[in-house]
Design an enzyme around this catalytic site. Structure first.
Site, PDB file in Angstrom:
ATOM      1  N   VAL A  11       0.840  -1.203   0.000  1.00 38.64           N
ATOM      2  CA  VAL A  11       0.000   0.000   0.000  1.00 38.64           C
ATOM      3  C   VAL A  11       0.876   1.254   0.000  1.00 38.64           C
ATOM      4  CG1 VAL A  11      -1.672   1.316   1.353  1.00 38.64           C
ATOM      5  CG2 VAL A  11      -1.954  -1.142   1.085  1.00 38.64           C
ATOM      6  N   LYS A  35      14.267  -1.660   2.854  1.00 40.27           N
ATOM      7  CA  LYS A  35      13.240  -1.030   2.007  1.00 40.27           C
ATOM      8  C   LYS A  35      13.578   0.434   1.724  1.00 40.27           C
ATOM      9  CE  LYS A  35       9.439  -4.109   2.944  1.00 40.27           C
ATOM     10  NZ  LYS A  35       8.010  -4.303   2.981  1.00 40.27           N
ATOM     11  N   ARG A 259     -17.132 -15.739 -10.274  1.00 38.99           N
ATOM     12  CA  ARG A 259     -16.813 -16.833 -11.193  1.00 38.99           C
ATOM     13  C   ARG A 259     -16.253 -17.989 -10.372  1.00 38.99           C
ATOM     14  NH1 ARG A 259     -19.066 -14.566 -15.699  1.00 38.99           N
ATOM     15  NH2 ARG A 259     -18.178 -12.535 -16.130  1.00 38.99           N
ATOM     16  N   CYS A 268      -5.150 -10.073   2.828  1.00 42.39           N
ATOM     17  CA  CYS A 268      -6.247  -9.243   3.349  1.00 42.39           C
ATOM     18  C   CYS A 268      -7.587  -9.950   3.534  1.00 42.39           C
ATOM     19  CB  CYS A 268      -6.414  -8.015   2.477  1.00 42.39           C
ATOM     20  SG  CYS A 268      -4.999  -6.914   2.700  1.00 42.39           S
ATOM     21  N   LYS A 271      -7.682 -12.426   6.568  1.00 43.97           N
ATOM     22  CA  LYS A 271      -7.473 -11.773   7.870  1.00 43.97           C
ATOM     23  C   LYS A 271      -8.613 -10.818   8.198  1.00 43.97           C
ATOM     24  CE  LYS A 271      -4.668  -7.608   7.183  1.00 43.97           C
ATOM     25  NZ  LYS A 271      -5.611  -6.534   7.367  1.00 43.97           N
ATOM     26  N   LYS A 324      -1.705 -14.315  -6.288  1.00 40.43           N
ATOM     27  CA  LYS A 324      -2.347 -13.745  -7.476  1.00 40.43           C
ATOM     28  C   LYS A 324      -1.303 -13.496  -8.541  1.00 40.43           C
ATOM     29  CE  LYS A 324      -5.446 -10.198  -8.030  1.00 40.43           C
ATOM     30  NZ  LYS A 324      -5.991  -8.870  -7.725  1.00 40.43           N
ATOM     31  N   ARG A 331       1.862 -14.220   1.192  1.00 38.15           N
ATOM     32  CA  ARG A 331       1.180 -14.302   2.489  1.00 38.15           C
ATOM     33  C   ARG A 331      -0.227 -14.856   2.303  1.00 38.15           C
ATOM     34  NH1 ARG A 331       1.774  -8.213   4.376  1.00 38.15           N
ATOM     35  NH2 ARG A 331       1.408  -7.936   2.150  1.00 38.15           N
TER      36      ARG A 331
HETATM   37  N1  LIG Z   1      -1.809  -5.390   0.448  1.00 33.33           N
HETATM   38  C1  LIG Z   1      -2.898  -4.818  -0.020  1.00 33.33           C
HETATM   39  O1  LIG Z   1      -3.269  -5.024  -1.171  1.00 33.33           O
HETATM   40  C2  LIG Z   1      -3.738  -3.926   0.834  1.00 33.33           C
HETATM   41  C3  LIG Z   1      -3.498  -3.785   2.201  1.00 33.33           C
HETATM   42  N2  LIG Z   1      -4.310  -2.976   2.968  1.00 33.33           N
HETATM   43  C4  LIG Z   1      -4.009  -2.764   4.371  1.00 33.33           C
HETATM   44  O2  LIG Z   1      -2.908  -1.839   4.407  1.00 33.33           O
HETATM   45  C5  LIG Z   1      -2.023  -2.168   5.472  1.00 33.33           C
HETATM   46  C6  LIG Z   1      -0.630  -2.410   4.919  1.00 33.33           C
HETATM   47  O3  LIG Z   1      -0.658  -3.569   4.100  1.00 33.33           O
HETATM   48  P1  LIG Z   1       0.603  -3.975   3.191  1.00 33.33           P
HETATM   49  O4  LIG Z   1       1.069  -2.790   2.425  1.00 33.33           O
HETATM   50  O5  LIG Z   1       0.220  -5.202   2.468  1.00 33.33           O
HETATM   51  O6  LIG Z   1       1.686  -4.328   4.332  1.00 33.33           O
HETATM   52  P2  LIG Z   1       3.227  -4.699   4.146  1.00 33.33           P
HETATM   53  O7  LIG Z   1       3.525  -5.719   5.160  1.00 33.33           O
HETATM   54  O8  LIG Z   1       3.529  -4.974   2.706  1.00 33.33           O
HETATM   55  O9  LIG Z   1       3.963  -3.335   4.517  1.00 33.33           O
HETATM   56  C7  LIG Z   1       3.962  -2.786   5.798  1.00 33.33           C
HETATM   57  C8  LIG Z   1       5.256  -1.996   5.993  1.00 33.33           C
HETATM   58  O10 LIG Z   1       5.205  -1.312   7.250  1.00 33.33           O
HETATM   59  C9  LIG Z   1       6.528  -1.279   7.754  1.00 33.33           C
HETATM   60  N3  LIG Z   1       6.541  -0.952   9.184  1.00 33.33           N
HETATM   61  C10 LIG Z   1       6.201  -1.745  10.221  1.00 33.33           C
HETATM   62  N4  LIG Z   1       6.383  -1.074  11.376  1.00 33.33           N
HETATM   63  C11 LIG Z   1       6.831   0.164  11.050  1.00 33.33           C
HETATM   64  C12 LIG Z   1       7.201   1.309  11.790  1.00 33.33           C
HETATM   65  N5  LIG Z   1       7.153   1.334  13.121  1.00 33.33           N
HETATM   66  N6  LIG Z   1       7.613   2.405  11.125  1.00 33.33           N
HETATM   67  C13 LIG Z   1       7.683   2.412   9.789  1.00 33.33           C
HETATM   68  N7  LIG Z   1       7.340   1.349   9.027  1.00 33.33           N
HETATM   69  C14 LIG Z   1       6.936   0.248   9.658  1.00 33.33           C
HETATM   70  C15 LIG Z   1       7.061  -2.675   7.429  1.00 33.33           C
HETATM   71  O11 LIG Z   1       8.475  -2.715   7.508  1.00 33.33           O
HETATM   72  C16 LIG Z   1       6.511  -2.862   6.023  1.00 33.33           C
HETATM   73  O12 LIG Z   1       7.429  -2.407   5.062  1.00 33.33           O
HETATM   74  C17 LIG Z   1      -2.664  -3.359   6.191  1.00 33.33           C
HETATM   75  O13 LIG Z   1      -3.467  -2.862   7.235  1.00 33.33           O
HETATM   76  C18 LIG Z   1      -3.544  -3.995   5.132  1.00 33.33           C
HETATM   77  O14 LIG Z   1      -4.631  -4.681   5.686  1.00 33.33           O
HETATM   78  C19 LIG Z   1      -5.332  -2.259   2.426  1.00 33.33           C
HETATM   79  C20 LIG Z   1      -5.613  -2.352   1.086  1.00 33.33           C
HETATM   80  C21 LIG Z   1      -4.834  -3.171   0.177  1.00 33.33           C
HETATM   81  O1  LIG Z   2      -7.706  -4.807   1.750  1.00 32.37           O
HETATM   82  C1  LIG Z   2      -6.984  -5.241   0.896  1.00 32.37           C
HETATM   83  O2  LIG Z   2      -5.841  -5.577   1.096  1.00 32.37           O
HETATM   84  C2  LIG Z   2      -7.465  -5.458  -0.476  1.00 32.37           C
HETATM   85  O3  LIG Z   2      -7.932  -6.831  -0.471  1.00 32.37           O
HETATM   86  C3  LIG Z   2      -8.431  -7.252  -1.706  1.00 32.37           C
HETATM   87  O4  LIG Z   2      -7.434  -7.119  -2.705  1.00 32.37           O
HETATM   88  P1  LIG Z   2      -6.338  -8.260  -3.003  1.00 32.37           P
HETATM   89  O5  LIG Z   2      -6.363  -9.262  -1.915  1.00 32.37           O
HETATM   90  O6  LIG Z   2      -5.078  -7.564  -3.315  1.00 32.37           O
HETATM   91  O7  LIG Z   2      -6.831  -8.905  -4.379  1.00 32.37           O
HETATM   92  P2  LIG Z   2      -8.238  -9.456  -4.882  1.00 32.37           P
HETATM   93  O8  LIG Z   2      -8.270  -9.266  -6.347  1.00 32.37           O
HETATM   94  O9  LIG Z   2      -9.392  -8.910  -4.125  1.00 32.37           O
HETATM   95  O10 LIG Z   2      -8.092 -11.021  -4.603  1.00 32.37           O
HETATM   96  C4  LIG Z   2      -8.288 -11.585  -3.318  1.00 32.37           C
HETATM   97  C5  LIG Z   2      -8.521 -13.076  -3.459  1.00 32.37           C
HETATM   98  O11 LIG Z   2      -9.771 -13.316  -4.093  1.00 32.37           O
HETATM   99  C6  LIG Z   2      -9.587 -14.142  -5.233  1.00 32.37           C
HETATM  100  N1  LIG Z   2     -10.536 -13.757  -6.287  1.00 32.37           N
HETATM  101  C7  LIG Z   2     -10.561 -12.501  -6.754  1.00 32.37           C
HETATM  102  C8  LIG Z   2     -11.456 -12.149  -7.734  1.00 32.37           C
HETATM  103  C9  LIG Z   2     -12.333 -13.107  -8.249  1.00 32.37           C
HETATM  104  O12 LIG Z   2     -13.179 -12.843  -9.123  1.00 32.37           O
HETATM  105  N2  LIG Z   2     -12.283 -14.358  -7.758  1.00 32.37           N
HETATM  106  C10 LIG Z   2     -11.389 -14.709  -6.786  1.00 32.37           C
HETATM  107  O13 LIG Z   2     -11.355 -15.874  -6.363  1.00 32.37           O
HETATM  108  C11 LIG Z   2      -8.147 -13.914  -5.664  1.00 32.37           C
HETATM  109  O14 LIG Z   2      -7.677 -14.980  -6.432  1.00 32.37           O
HETATM  110  C12 LIG Z   2      -7.464 -13.780  -4.326  1.00 32.37           C
HETATM  111  O15 LIG Z   2      -7.192 -15.044  -3.780  1.00 32.37           O
HETATM  112  C13 LIG Z   2      -9.633  -6.339  -2.047  1.00 32.37           C
HETATM  113  O16 LIG Z   2     -10.217  -6.703  -3.267  1.00 32.37           O
HETATM  114  C14 LIG Z   2      -9.196  -4.894  -2.176  1.00 32.37           C
HETATM  115  O17 LIG Z   2     -10.319  -4.063  -2.455  1.00 32.37           O
HETATM  116  C15 LIG Z   2      -8.589  -4.510  -0.850  1.00 32.37           C
HETATM  117  O18 LIG Z   2      -8.072  -3.204  -0.926  1.00 32.37           O
END
Ligand SMILES: NC(=O)C1=CN([C@@H]2O[C@H](COP(=O)(O)OP(=O)(O)OC[C@H]3O[C@@H](n4cnc5c(N)ncnc54)[C@H](O)[C@@H]3O)[C@@H](O)[C@H]2O)C=CC1
Ligand SMILES: O=C(O)[C@H]1O[C@H](OP(=O)(O)OP(=O)(O)OC[C@H]2O[C@@H](n3ccc(=O)[nH]c3=O)[C@H](O)[C@@H]2O)[C@H](O)[C@@H](O)[C@@H]1O
Length: 436
Positions: A11, A35, A259, A268, A271, A324, A331
């Protein structure tokens, strides 16, 4: 605006690079020196389509810098955006360790700053966390008061890995929950050039909406997969059934996540479903629909294992192990679970996934692989040799590199398509689909 982004993961990195294109000056902060160093070198810490060029450009033009020093970042920015991880703790609740750490670091940074500052949380947190945990920690560490000396908001992120940049640039909604309208407007101004609905609900509403989104997606996948399962046992193609169902335009049903395919996963959806269930439990509420999502998903996973085992052949090659296509994120990948369950069944397994190489992975993904050392020895980097070796080839996702590699298969091999991908012509092996 000058923005500091705490947490340079999926993110944080995407937001950092994309915000520079909207004209903002970004300071990325991470406690991982690896990083921060990567960003300073103009390299992305995560694999995501299009991100490398954007990070390289933003760093080269000086619009994106990175540091491990929270105070330096606070002093040099007007808004701080918190994008650190909020993984599941053992009981399904959220592990808020990183959120707490950052709140304290931001508080300490504010002590060194004598000017207004706004903090907005982008990490996914349960309702009440911004007000009840983050706010008091910043106040205590800074000696300042919310609304008087600094402002606080919650601004959920809705991007999907694999299409994160497109999702960032074309959001269907941007949600900012704040303690007063001026703060919401200030955070929303960051997004003024982006399309979509702009909504400023109360903070707790914004926090809950994020869980509604992800639980809804998980529920839809589970529903489609159960329909696919019933259809297959009847000799019906579940994909046709769902396609016909989706054509009911009176109901305006979005085909997204509907589908039949394989079990959902990623860092995400699982969890966030767990955390919402945990919240309901902690309130003494019965939520049988939410309760059923993860068991349904587990059932699809074990059906997938049985289906693979029902085919002859000892050597199984997995094309893809990240959750994906287009990402290195392993994770909670359902394919990891699948591989682990097949390993106890006297099969030999090899995995090809060019995005997942231990030497390249850092952060939470590296930690995940280190906790699963049995997987590391299965990773192979030569797709041709991996395919040639196998009796069974499991295609996990539609990564074009996997699909193209299948042209090298032989008629004595079988390709098992887990997700509803649709293969091109020219695959010489026998092809079979999980739902057809
Ligand atoms: N991965 C995704 O597609 C999405 C994730 N989210 C949410 O966004 C949040 C972040 O997710 P990700 O980006 O996947 O996590 P990530 O695990 O990829 O990145 C988190 C980063 O925070 C850093 N960090 C931890 N403690 C820290 C500190 N004290 N100071 C500075 N940096 C620190 C870590 O070193 C790491 O680089 C989560 O709450 C997740 O649920 C929301 C939408 C999409
Ligand atoms: O909170 C988050 O982290 C993010 O979590 C998901 O995004 P992400 O997990 O990155 O990707 P998705 O495309 O949603 O896929 C999630 C899971 O659903 C599955 N999926 C997705 C789409 C689909 O049509 N069918 C399906 O089985 C994917 O294969 C994967 O295992 C949400 O879609 C995002 O809106 C959100 O921001």
């Amino acid at each position: 605006m000058n923005v500091s982004i705490f947490g340079l993961g999926y993110v944080g990195t995407v937001c950092a690079a994309c915000f520079t294109e909207l004209g903002h000056q970004i300071i990325g902060v991470d406690k991982s020196i690896a990083k921060v160093d990567l960003i300073r070198e103009g390299r992305s810490p995560v694999i995501e389509p299009g991100i490398s060029d954007k990070v390289a450009h933003a760093v080269a033009t000086g619009q994106l810098t990175a540091t491990t020093d929270a105070t330096e970042a606070i002093v040099n920015s007007d808004i701080s955006m918190v994008c650190v991880g909020t993984p599941s703790s053992g009981n399904g609740n959220l592990d808020l360790t990183a959120i707490r750490e950052v709140a304290i670091e931001i508080g300490r940074g504010l002590r060194a700053k004598n000017a207004p500052h706004t903090v907005t949380i982008r990490s996914t947190v349960l309702p009440g966390t911004t007000r009840g945990t983050v706010g008091p920690l910043i106040e205590e560490a800074s000696g300042n008061k919310i609304g008087r000396d600094f402002d606080l908001a919650f601004n959920p992120e809705f991007l999907r890995e694999g299409s994160a940049i497109a999702d960032f640039n074309a959001p269907s909604k941007t949600v900012v929950g704040a303690f007063n309208q001026e703060t919401a407007d200030r955070v929303m101004a960051l997004y003024k050039d982006l399309p979509g609905a702009k909504i400023t609900p109360p903070v707790e509403t914004a926090e809950l909406v994020k869980y509604v989104d992800n639980s809804w997606h998980a529920l839809k996948v589970s529903f489609a997969n159960e329909i696919g399962t019933i259809a297959k046992t009847l000799g019906i193609d579940g994909r046709d059934v769902m396609n016909i169902f989706l054509q009911d335009t009176r109901l305006n049903i979005s085909p997204a996540y509907l589908r039949p395919g394989f079990a959902f996963g990623g860092s995400c959806l699982p969890k966030d479903v767990k955390a919402l269930k945990h919240l309901a439990h902690s309130r003494g509420l019965s939520t049988p629909v939410l309760e059923s999502i993860l068991p349904s998903n587990d059932m699809i996973m074990s059906r997938g294992a049985d289906w693979i085992l029902s085919h002859d052949g000892r050597r199984i090659a997995f094309l893809g192990i990240s959750f994906k296509a287009g990402t290195d994120d392993v994770r909670d990948s359902p394919f990891v679970e699948l591989v682990k369950s097949l390993r106890g069944e006297q099969r030999d397994i090899r995995i090809y996934d060019p995005n997942v190489q231990l030497s390249q992975l850092i952060g939470a993904n590296r930690e995940f692989l280190m906790r699963n050392p049995e997987l590391v020895g299965l990773l192979h980097d030569d797709v041709t040799a991996t395919i040639e070796w196998a009796d069974i080839i499991v295609l996990t996702t539609a990564d074009p590199r996997f699909v193209a590699a299948l042209k090298a298969t032989r008629p004595d091999q079988v390709v098992l398509e887990l997700s509803d991908i649709g293969l091109p012509r020219g695959v010489r092996a026998k092809v079979s689909g999980f739902h057809w």
